[in-house]
Design an enzyme around this catalytic site. Structure first.
Site: not given
Lengths: 245, 77
Positions: A38, A87, A152-154
């Protein structure tokens, strides 16, 4: 060791520590690289450092149209798209019981949905070329969970399941889809931690240190190479033994 | 035989490695010509490129036979 001469690679989140190291490693191996992110300034700075065979392709990953257009822009700039490294990622941490719908969906959108769109856009050309490498940067947290990071983990666990499914579908076309799951890596983000926080983290890492961005980049470089043609649907954990999966 | 038919047949023969005379109007890509589901996706991609048209996903699902493909492409041109 691994030669990517003549290959073209798109790296998202190339303005960050890990993304920059990945782009540099692929470039050093001979690939032409497209740097996406961005913030334009750090991308331009990295491009200047790398010299030739570099294209700056800014993109806001929360903008669905911009994400869909990115693989096309990369192909226009580089002539093809052989290697895609998803990434880029964001965090918006909160206790699960306090997590808002917006905190949930913004992380899922940027980390998982944009990865899906970029994979879709890239695979078309890879199928024709009968060669392709997709490397999705997951996280140790996707496998172990982490308090405050349900969103975030999901998103990172979702990447793993999606990568395996795509890997099944496109394996016969010479395309591999893998994940790299970093543990704690020394970046600008972890520099901000105080000594107590660092001590607590290091206590969980058998290697006794944080990882370097270059150590993630080396894993990505391997999975991008022709030598890794028989590795697909895998998740390569690079975490100093923090979670042995 | 129309020009569209010839061009579609050429793509099918090249992509699926089948004999030209097997590619008849009623020939199903999957049942008669040995395509798998991913082959049908690739065929649609090849038709889009050859004829410079867009074939949306819901339309692509209706293209099951050589005849379906020719009919759709003629309609889209």
């Amino acid at each position: 060791m691994f030669d990517l001469t003549g290959k073209t690679a798109l790296v998202t989140g190339a303005s960050g520590g890990i993304g920059g190291a990945i782009a540099t490693a692929l470039h050093n191996a001979g690939a032409t690289v497209g740097l996406s992110g961005t913030r334009v300034e750090p991308l331009e700075a990295l491009a200047a450092q790398l010299g030739d065979r570099v294209h700056v392709l800014p993109c806001n990953l929360s903008d669905a149209e911009a994400v869909t257009a990115l693989p096309k822009q990369a192909i226009e700039a580089m002539g093809s798209l052989d290697i895609l490294v998803n990434n880029a990622g964001i965090t918006r941490d909160n206790l699960f019981m306090r997590m808002s719908d917006d905190e949930w969906s913004s992380v899922l959108d940027v980390n998982l949905t944009s990865t899906m769109r970029l994979c879709k856009g890239a695979i078309r050309g890879m199928m024709k070329a009968r060669w392709g490498r997709i490397i999705n940067i997951s996280s140790v947290v996707g496998a172990t969970g982490n308090p405050g990071q349900a969103n975030y983990a999901a998103s990172k666990a979702g990447m793993v399941g999606m990568s395996k499914s795509i890997a099944y579908e496109v394996a016969s076309r010479g395309i591999t889809v893998n994940c790299v799951a970093p543990g704690f890596i020394a970046t600008a983000m972890t520099d901000k931690l105080n000594d107590d926080q660092k001590g607590a983290i290091l206590g969980q890492i058998p290697a006794g240190r944080m990882g370097e961005a270059e150590e993630i980049a080396a894993a990505v470089l391997y999975l991008s190479s022709k030598e890794a043609a028989y590795v697909t649907g895998a998740t390569l954990h690079v975490n100093g033994g923090m979670a042995m999966l | 035989m129309s020009e569209v038919e010839d061009r579609v047949r050429k793509i099918v023969v090249e992509h699926l490695g089948v004999e030209e005379d097997k590619v008849v109007e009623s020939a199903s890509f999957i049942d008669d010509l040995g395509a798998d589901s991913l082959d049908t996706v690739e065929l649609v991609m090849a038709f889009e490129e050859e004829f410079g048209i867009e074939i949306p996903d819901d339309a692509a699902e209706t293209i099951q036979t050589f005849g379906d493909a020719v009919k759709f492409i003629k309609g889209a041109q």
